[in-house]
Design a protein around this motif. Sequence first.
Motif, PDB file in Angstrom:
ATOM      1  N   UNK A 115      20.213  18.395  32.904  1.00 34.44           N
ATOM      2  CA  UNK A 115      19.004  19.180  33.209  1.00 34.44           C
ATOM      3  C   UNK A 115      18.284  19.626  31.937  1.00 34.44           C
ATOM      4  N   UNK A 116      16.962  19.463  31.889  1.00 41.28           N
ATOM      5  CA  UNK A 116      16.208  19.898  30.714  1.00 41.28           C
ATOM      6  C   UNK A 116      16.182  21.422  30.597  1.00 41.28           C
ATOM      7  N   UNK A 117      15.941  21.913  29.387  1.00 40.99           N
ATOM      8  CA  UNK A 117      15.839  23.342  29.139  1.00 40.99           C
ATOM      9  C   UNK A 117      14.431  23.828  29.464  1.00 40.99           C
ATOM     10  N   UNK A 118      14.325  25.114  29.801  1.00 37.03           N
ATOM     11  CA  UNK A 118      13.033  25.721  30.088  1.00 37.03           C
ATOM     12  C   UNK A 118      12.777  26.934  29.220  1.00 37.03           C
ATOM     13  N   UNK A 119      11.819  27.749  29.610  1.00 36.98           N
ATOM     14  CA  UNK A 119      11.399  28.890  28.796  1.00 36.98           C
ATOM     15  C   UNK A 119      12.538  29.878  28.599  1.00 36.98           C
ATOM     16  N   UNK A 120      13.310  30.143  29.662  1.00 34.65           N
ATOM     17  CA  UNK A 120      14.430  31.082  29.525  1.00 34.65           C
ATOM     18  C   UNK A 120      15.396  30.628  28.442  1.00 34.65           C
ATOM     19  N   UNK A 121      15.547  29.336  28.284  1.00 40.11           N
ATOM     20  CA  UNK A 121      16.471  28.782  27.292  1.00 40.11           C
ATOM     21  C   UNK A 121      15.764  28.491  25.973  1.00 40.11           C
ATOM     22  N   UNK A 122      14.522  28.981  25.818  1.00 38.23           N
ATOM     23  CA  UNK A 122      13.864  28.946  24.528  1.00 38.23           C
ATOM     24  C   UNK A 122      12.852  27.845  24.309  1.00 38.23           C
ATOM     25  N   UNK A 123      12.640  26.939  25.275  1.00 39.46           N
ATOM     26  CA  UNK A 123      11.721  25.827  25.071  1.00 39.46           C
ATOM     27  C   UNK A 123      10.345  26.223  25.607  1.00 39.46           C
ATOM     28  N   UNK A 124       9.343  26.198  24.732  1.00 37.40           N
ATOM     29  CA  UNK A 124       8.030  26.724  25.103  1.00 37.40           C
ATOM     30  C   UNK A 124       6.912  25.795  24.651  1.00 37.40           C
ATOM     31  N   UNK A 125       5.769  25.942  25.318  1.00 41.01           N
ATOM     32  CA  UNK A 125       4.582  25.153  25.008  1.00 41.01           C
ATOM     33  C   UNK A 125       3.380  26.086  25.087  1.00 41.01           C
ATOM     34  N   UNK A 126       2.817  26.417  23.935  1.00 44.69           N
ATOM     35  CA  UNK A 126       1.694  27.337  23.906  1.00 44.69           C
ATOM     36  C   UNK A 126       2.131  28.750  23.574  1.00 44.69           C
ATOM     37  N   UNK A 127       1.237  29.566  23.016  1.00 39.00           N
ATOM     38  CA  UNK A 127       1.601  30.915  22.560  1.00 39.00           C
ATOM     39  C   UNK A 127       2.181  31.797  23.655  1.00 39.00           C
ATOM     40  N   UNK A 128       1.606  31.748  24.852  1.00 38.92           N
ATOM     41  CA  UNK A 128       2.081  32.667  25.882  1.00 38.92           C
ATOM     42  C   UNK A 128       3.482  32.295  26.378  1.00 38.92           C
ATOM     43  N   UNK A 129       3.761  31.003  26.505  1.00 33.24           N
ATOM     44  CA  UNK A 129       5.130  30.605  26.868  1.00 33.24           C
ATOM     45  C   UNK A 129       6.107  31.002  25.766  1.00 33.24           C
ATOM     46  N   UNK A 130       5.690  30.845  24.508  1.00 32.84           N
ATOM     47  CA  UNK A 130       6.585  31.205  23.400  1.00 32.84           C
ATOM     48  C   UNK A 130       6.822  32.703  23.358  1.00 32.84           C
ATOM     49  N   UNK A 131       5.794  33.475  23.669  1.00 35.22           N
ATOM     50  CA  UNK A 131       5.966  34.932  23.748  1.00 35.22           C
ATOM     51  C   UNK A 131       6.953  35.281  24.882  1.00 35.22           C
ATOM     52  N   UNK A 132       6.803  34.590  26.001  1.00 31.24           N
ATOM     53  CA  UNK A 132       7.719  34.826  27.122  1.00 31.24           C
ATOM     54  C   UNK A 132       9.150  34.445  26.753  1.00 31.24           C
ATOM     55  N   UNK A 133       9.311  33.364  25.997  1.00 30.19           N
ATOM     56  CA  UNK A 133      10.657  32.942  25.577  1.00 30.19           C
ATOM     57  C   UNK A 133      11.324  34.019  24.727  1.00 30.19           C
ATOM     58  N   UNK A 134      10.537  34.668  23.855  1.00 33.01           N
ATOM     59  CA  UNK A 134      11.088  35.781  23.071  1.00 33.01           C
ATOM     60  C   UNK A 134      11.566  36.887  24.005  1.00 33.01           C
ATOM     61  N   UNK A 135      10.754  37.220  24.986  1.00 28.68           N
ATOM     62  CA  UNK A 135      11.108  38.311  25.905  1.00 28.68           C
ATOM     63  C   UNK A 135      12.372  37.999  26.693  1.00 28.68           C
ATOM     64  N   UNK A 136      12.546  36.728  27.058  1.00 29.87           N
ATOM     65  CA  UNK A 136      13.781  36.358  27.765  1.00 29.87           C
ATOM     66  C   UNK A 136      15.004  36.643  26.895  1.00 29.87           C
ATOM     67  N   UNK A 137      14.933  36.312  25.609  1.00 32.04           N
ATOM     68  CA  UNK A 137      16.099  36.531  24.743  1.00 32.04           C
ATOM     69  C   UNK A 137      16.362  38.026  24.578  1.00 32.04           C
ATOM     70  N   UNK A 138      15.299  38.781  24.416  1.00 36.59           N
ATOM     71  CA  UNK A 138      15.459  40.236  24.235  1.00 36.59           C
ATOM     72  C   UNK A 138      16.000  40.881  25.509  1.00 36.59           C
ATOM     73  N   UNK A 139      15.548  40.394  26.658  1.00 41.10           N
ATOM     74  CA  UNK A 139      16.044  40.946  27.933  1.00 41.10           C
ATOM     75  C   UNK A 139      17.562  40.939  27.979  1.00 41.10           C
ATOM     76  N   UNK A 140      18.159  39.871  27.501  1.00 43.73           N
ATOM     77  CA  UNK A 140      19.606  39.716  27.624  1.00 43.73           C
ATOM     78  C   UNK A 140      20.376  40.180  26.388  1.00 43.73           C
TER      79      UNK A 140
END
Length: 809
Positions: free
Chosen positions: A167-192
Amino acid sequence: MFLLVALLVASPVAVKAARLFDATAGRIVQPGLVVVDGDRIAQVGGLAPPGAQVIDLGDATLLPGLIDAHTHLTAEAGPSWYGDTMEGILRSPTEQAQYAAEYARRTLDAGFTTVRDLGAWEFLDLGLRNAIQGGAVPGPRMIIALNAIGSRGGHADLDPFPPHRVPPLGIERGICNGPEECRAAVRWQIKYGANVIKFVPSGGVLSLSDPVDNPQLTQAEMDAIVQEAHAWGRKAAGHCHGDAAAKRAIQAGVDSIEHGTFLKADTLALMQRKNVFLVPGPIHDPAGPSPDIGKKFPPAIVEKMLASGKAWPEMIRNAQKVGVRIAFGSDAGVELHGKTNPEQLTWLVRWGFTPAQALQSATVSAAHLLGVEAGSLERGKLADVIAVAGDPVRDIAAVKNVILALRAARLFDAAAGALVDGAIVVIEGDRIVAVGRGVQVPSDAKVIDLGDATLLPGLIDAHVHLTSESQDDFAKAFVENLMTFPTEQTLKAHAYASRTLLGGITTARVLGAHDLTDLGLKRGIDLGFAEGPRLSIAEHPIGSRGGHADGSHAPPGHSVPPGVPEGICAGADQCRDAVRWQLKYGADVIKFMVSGGVLSLTDPVDVPQLTPDEATAIVSEAHAWHRKTAAHCHGDAAAKVAIAAGVDSIEHGSFLKEDTLAEMKRRGIVYVPTLMAVEDVERRAKENKLPPAIAAKALAAAGSLAKTFQAAVRLGVPIGMGTDSGVSHHGFNAHEITLMVKNGMAPAQALQAATVVDARLLQMEDRIGKLAPGYLADVIAVPGNVLDNPSAVERVSLVIKGGRVVKQP
């Protein structure tokens, strides 16, 4: 190397040595003295205060605990990239967590008391960090990043496996496309729980499909990542080999550039002006790359490694010239933990650093980058202190096999159920080689004379839950269990397993755990990474929707309901499939829930919860795979279903009637009553520490179990010893023997339940359960005559498991 990480000392400790390294000034001070009080340094230099415990290390040097600003503690490269990749796919997170705990221990033993762990999957670093903080496993203080953030197809992504297979990785696992997805990826890491954000501006060496130096994130994406990290008070670390990518990261406000292999002089000068740290690891071996790298790695990776090896020396020389702030980071995990960290410090010196500069990079500089109150021996700093004699790298001494001879006043013959006076047990390696009176003790044997004690086989607990432990606050336990990641849970279990072993239990059957935490713990013990009994595991128990095996009755939108892989089945075919799921992942025994339970909120305690067809499917499939079955069963009607299906043991059995017990005796089905568990839930019910529905079931079971047990003893039903520990606290398992005797069982029979009977039940009767030649050297000792005072089993003075002394007087 002496490691003196003084964290919880009861009184001031003064550590003396011939010299001390002043990391701030970069010089040696003579003599050296550090006074530690609690977890802080109280004094440096001068005389030891009155009343302090003094540790005099003589001709040694005291240093701050070393800091590695770039590790990957949850993985380690082996001799083959292909082998590592295969293991990464096949190994469960809970098993990998056992390796991670070993890597953490080795790192701490090498003198590294703090690390910044820059990237892990499956929340392995989170579980390891929390387990270290909680004291479950030893290791350095950890600053963690969770998933690295990067682009699809880049170094942060998986290698190019077909997406229908891996299975491919997604935003929760750090893979992002565009500033807003990358910002969301940071928030996922901080959440946990990420303490630092790692992102991947450029390609990497050990990834298959990307160039090593190309930019992999746009300026806008990097800006979003760094801004979001800083908004949450987190620093940002940029994995960056390439120069163009580094310029973007620096413009974004990155706090450190990792690796920096192809950085040009102007980029390094820009870093110096903006106070951006360089973490240049892995420090390249001055001897050059290994001639065997072509055998270990695919050609695409070899090409990138060789290119990096050519560029790195010029970069590190330029970095020193322009005065970039350098923090030590080894990238350990690419090479061996605990070995490569100190080795790379010595390589820095060979690349032109003075010894003091190399040490400062791993102390004050790294501490500043990580924002920890460590890195120098100063009053008020965290008391992380190491001492070295001469060179800071020292080989670990090899362990050697010794011959042991045990002597005590008496020995329990488990097969005969009788004592043998004046017997001797001789152990060589992991086996017993001689037992009995008049045994000749080898001249080179180490003799342990236990005096007025009884030697017994290591005890066996046929019913534990080693990966969890109940609390008196039911709601608190519910919430904490829901929020604990499997990797953390399996590492917390190290403490439970250790307590169990020290209590005299050298083998245990784990009858139920979630998320493969029992598999992880078993592997950790087998590999020697964790201290505990040898384990036979069941993984998920199998049962019906809404029954005792099912999760809570939270609405499906609030909690993910378990399915067939997690043991919940409807109909014979699904139940057979549920068995196969547990066997696929390594179950040694199959547990199923044929009746209700005490500690579940919504089901009656004694009603049947599986049909005869379902129970038969479960048992027949297990037996086809040569696995035994254990039925959780309080109710009599449910027990009859399990017995007809061919079950091997009935657990609990609170409400069994005499005709059912008689049928169990006729068929040779073992009864495991778990008296301790019912004693504990009865106490909690009477103290109003359980929800009313559970308290009512607890009191009903407590009111019936003793009578059932006494009837089973009188009728001659085979009885095994199992505690259900995890319901009660781990480490007190032998109390079950005391309760068995209290409720009418002869002391010798109670000891046999915990030895020869359980050994047969666990299908290990050819190697454990007796003190006999050829058997595994599992031996415990208890004071006095255990048949006169059977509660002596609760005061174990000696524990030997597999020939290794774990506890002795």
